[in-house]
Design a protein around this motif. Structure first.
Motif, short mmCIF file in Angstrom:
data_model
loop_
_atom_site.label_atom_id
_atom_site.label_comp_id
_atom_site.label_asym_id
_atom_site.label_seq_id
_atom_site.Cartn_x
_atom_site.Cartn_y
_atom_site.Cartn_z
N VAL A 8 0.82 -1.22 0.00
CA VAL A 8 0.00 0.00 0.00
C VAL A 8 0.85 1.27 0.00
N GLY A 9 2.16 1.14 0.07
CA GLY A 9 2.99 2.35 0.04
C GLY A 9 4.28 2.17 0.79
N GLU A 10 4.79 3.27 1.32
CA GLU A 10 6.03 3.24 2.09
C GLU A 10 5.98 4.31 3.17
N VAL A 11 6.85 4.15 4.16
CA VAL A 11 6.91 5.12 5.26
C VAL A 11 7.49 6.43 4.74
N ARG A 12 6.70 7.48 4.84
CA ARG A 12 7.14 8.81 4.38
C ARG A 12 7.82 9.59 5.52
N ALA A 13 7.28 9.46 6.74
CA ALA A 13 7.80 10.23 7.86
C ALA A 13 7.49 9.53 9.17
N ARG A 164 -0.28 15.30 14.35
CA ARG A 164 0.54 14.72 15.40
C ARG A 164 0.59 13.20 15.33
N ALA A 165 0.63 12.68 14.11
CA ALA A 165 0.72 11.23 13.91
C ALA A 165 2.13 10.76 14.18
N ASN A 166 2.27 9.48 14.47
CA ASN A 166 3.59 8.86 14.60
C ASN A 166 4.14 8.42 13.25
N ILE A 167 3.27 7.94 12.38
CA ILE A 167 3.70 7.39 11.10
C ILE A 167 2.87 8.01 9.98
N VAL A 168 3.56 8.56 8.98
CA VAL A 168 2.90 9.04 7.78
C VAL A 168 3.25 8.08 6.66
N ILE A 169 2.24 7.52 6.02
CA ILE A 169 2.46 6.54 4.96
C ILE A 169 2.18 7.18 3.61
N ASP A 170 3.16 7.12 2.72
CA ASP A 170 2.97 7.58 1.35
C ASP A 170 2.20 6.51 0.59
N THR A 171 0.94 6.80 0.30
CA THR A 171 0.06 5.83 -0.36
C THR A 171 -0.14 6.12 -1.84
N GLY A 172 0.70 6.98 -2.41
CA GLY A 172 0.69 7.20 -3.85
C GLY A 172 -0.66 7.64 -4.37
N LEU A 244 12.04 0.68 12.60
CA LEU A 244 11.28 1.21 11.48
C LEU A 244 12.04 2.39 10.89
N ARG A 245 12.09 2.47 9.57
CA ARG A 245 12.85 3.52 8.89
C ARG A 245 12.01 4.20 7.84
N VAL A 246 12.26 5.49 7.64
CA VAL A 246 11.66 6.19 6.51
C VAL A 246 12.08 5.48 5.23
N GLY A 247 11.12 5.25 4.35
CA GLY A 247 11.37 4.52 3.11
C GLY A 247 11.02 3.06 3.17
N ASP A 248 10.76 2.52 4.37
CA ASP A 248 10.37 1.12 4.49
C ASP A 248 9.05 0.86 3.76
N ALA A 249 8.98 -0.30 3.13
CA ALA A 249 7.75 -0.70 2.46
C ALA A 249 6.65 -0.99 3.48
N VAL A 250 5.40 -0.74 3.08
CA VAL A 250 4.25 -0.98 3.94
C VAL A 250 3.29 -1.91 3.20
N VAL A 251 2.93 -2.99 3.88
CA VAL A 251 2.07 -4.02 3.28
C VAL A 251 0.86 -4.23 4.19
N PHE A 252 -0.32 -4.30 3.61
CA PHE A 252 -1.55 -4.53 4.37
C PHE A 252 -1.99 -5.97 4.18
N ARG A 253 -2.46 -6.57 5.29
CA ARG A 253 -3.08 -7.88 5.19
C ARG A 253 -4.34 -7.90 6.05
N ARG A 254 -5.38 -8.44 5.47
CA ARG A 254 -6.68 -8.44 6.12
C ARG A 254 -6.71 -9.37 7.33
N GLY A 255 -6.18 -10.57 7.16
CA GLY A 255 -6.09 -11.50 8.28
C GLY A 255 -4.64 -11.74 8.59
N GLY A 256 -4.33 -12.03 9.85
CA GLY A 256 -2.92 -12.16 10.23
C GLY A 256 -2.61 -13.51 10.84
N THR A 257 -1.35 -13.67 11.15
CA THR A 257 -0.90 -14.91 11.78
C THR A 257 -0.79 -14.76 13.28
#
Length: 258
Positions: A8-13, A164-172, A244-257
């Protein structure tokens, strides 16, 4: 069985707020502990009745207008992710800076005196103990798609720091408020960090107020209330710690392990 994972994107900030309700600190990387980003809201300003200084009034919080025009930071390297102690690490007491540029260590009594003098009331800095400093959840995140949607609605610039978020995700090119569909799922960020996503993050009058480096925008809450039920971004809990680093890939999954 785990559901399909969707990029779904990457960590922007990344932002942390070493002293709650002060302006935050942008980071290139951060350890993520069970209570969120290392040092995030590890300290807070307390009022004389034991309340935690904030921009709003609740059972825990007391309004101290103007506190967000102060700023705080912690001078440290990216720390190991195993500790849940908000004050862990040598020299980890935040540095608090006034609007006039005077700085004080949070564990120095001079910081309490400076705050009390500035606000004309007794205030005291304390590290987190039994009462948690964060609001609904240890982490919250927003997306660039939703920021772009707000810019279109308002007809002007929208500073990501306002929320005042902790994580901003660049979702293109994903649509505005795309994160609404993620609630209840999981995000995998980079190679280690996994978050469980909650519901939308409710907003209050704090998003209208000025903070260090961000001008007041008195209609922000009204605009958001008219178009998105005063919610913006998502609440999140940490399922798996790591770095966690700026630029890291972000992946969404509906169900988890988990």
């Amino acid at each position: 069985m785990a559901q399909k994972a969707t990029p779904v994107g990457e960590v922007r900030a990344l932002y942390r707020y070493p002293v709650k309700s002060t302006a935050g600190q942008a980071l290139p990387a951060s350890a993520v502990t069970g209570r969120g980003l290392q040092h995030d809201r590890g300290w807070a300003v307390y009022t004389d009745d034991g309340g935690i200084a904030s921009g709003k009034r609740t059972r825990r919080f007391r309004p101290v207008p103007g506190l967000m025009q102060w700023s705080s930071k912690v001078e440290d390297d990216v720390m190991a992710a195993g500790s849940s102690d908000p004050g862990s690490g040598a020299g980890s007491a935040p540095l608090l800076t006034s609007p006039e540029g005077f700085s004080y260590r949070a564990d120095d009594p001079e910081a309490d005196r400076a705050l009390s003098a500035a606000f004309g009331r007794e205030l005291r800095l304390r590290p987190e103990a039994a009462v948690l400093h964060h609001d609904e959840t240890p982490l919250h995140l927003i997306t660039t798609s939703s920021l772009a949607g707000l810019r279109q609605l308002s007809g002007g610039a929208v500073d990501e720091r306002r929320f005042r978020a902790n994580i901003v995700i660049d979702t293109g090119s994903l649509p505005a408020f795309c994160e609404d569909d993620w609630a209840g799922g999981e995000l995998v960020l980079g190679e280690e960090v996994v978050l469980r996503l909650g519901t939308g993050m409710p907003r209050c009058v704090m998003i209208d107020q000025a903070q260090a480096g961000v001008e007041a925008q008195p209609q922000a809450l009204k605009l958001l209330g008219g178009h998105h039920s005063t919610e913006f971004g998502l609440q999140a809990h940490v399922l798996q710690t790591g770095t966690l680093r700026v630029g890291d890939a972000v992946v969404f999954r509906r169900g988890g392990t988990h």
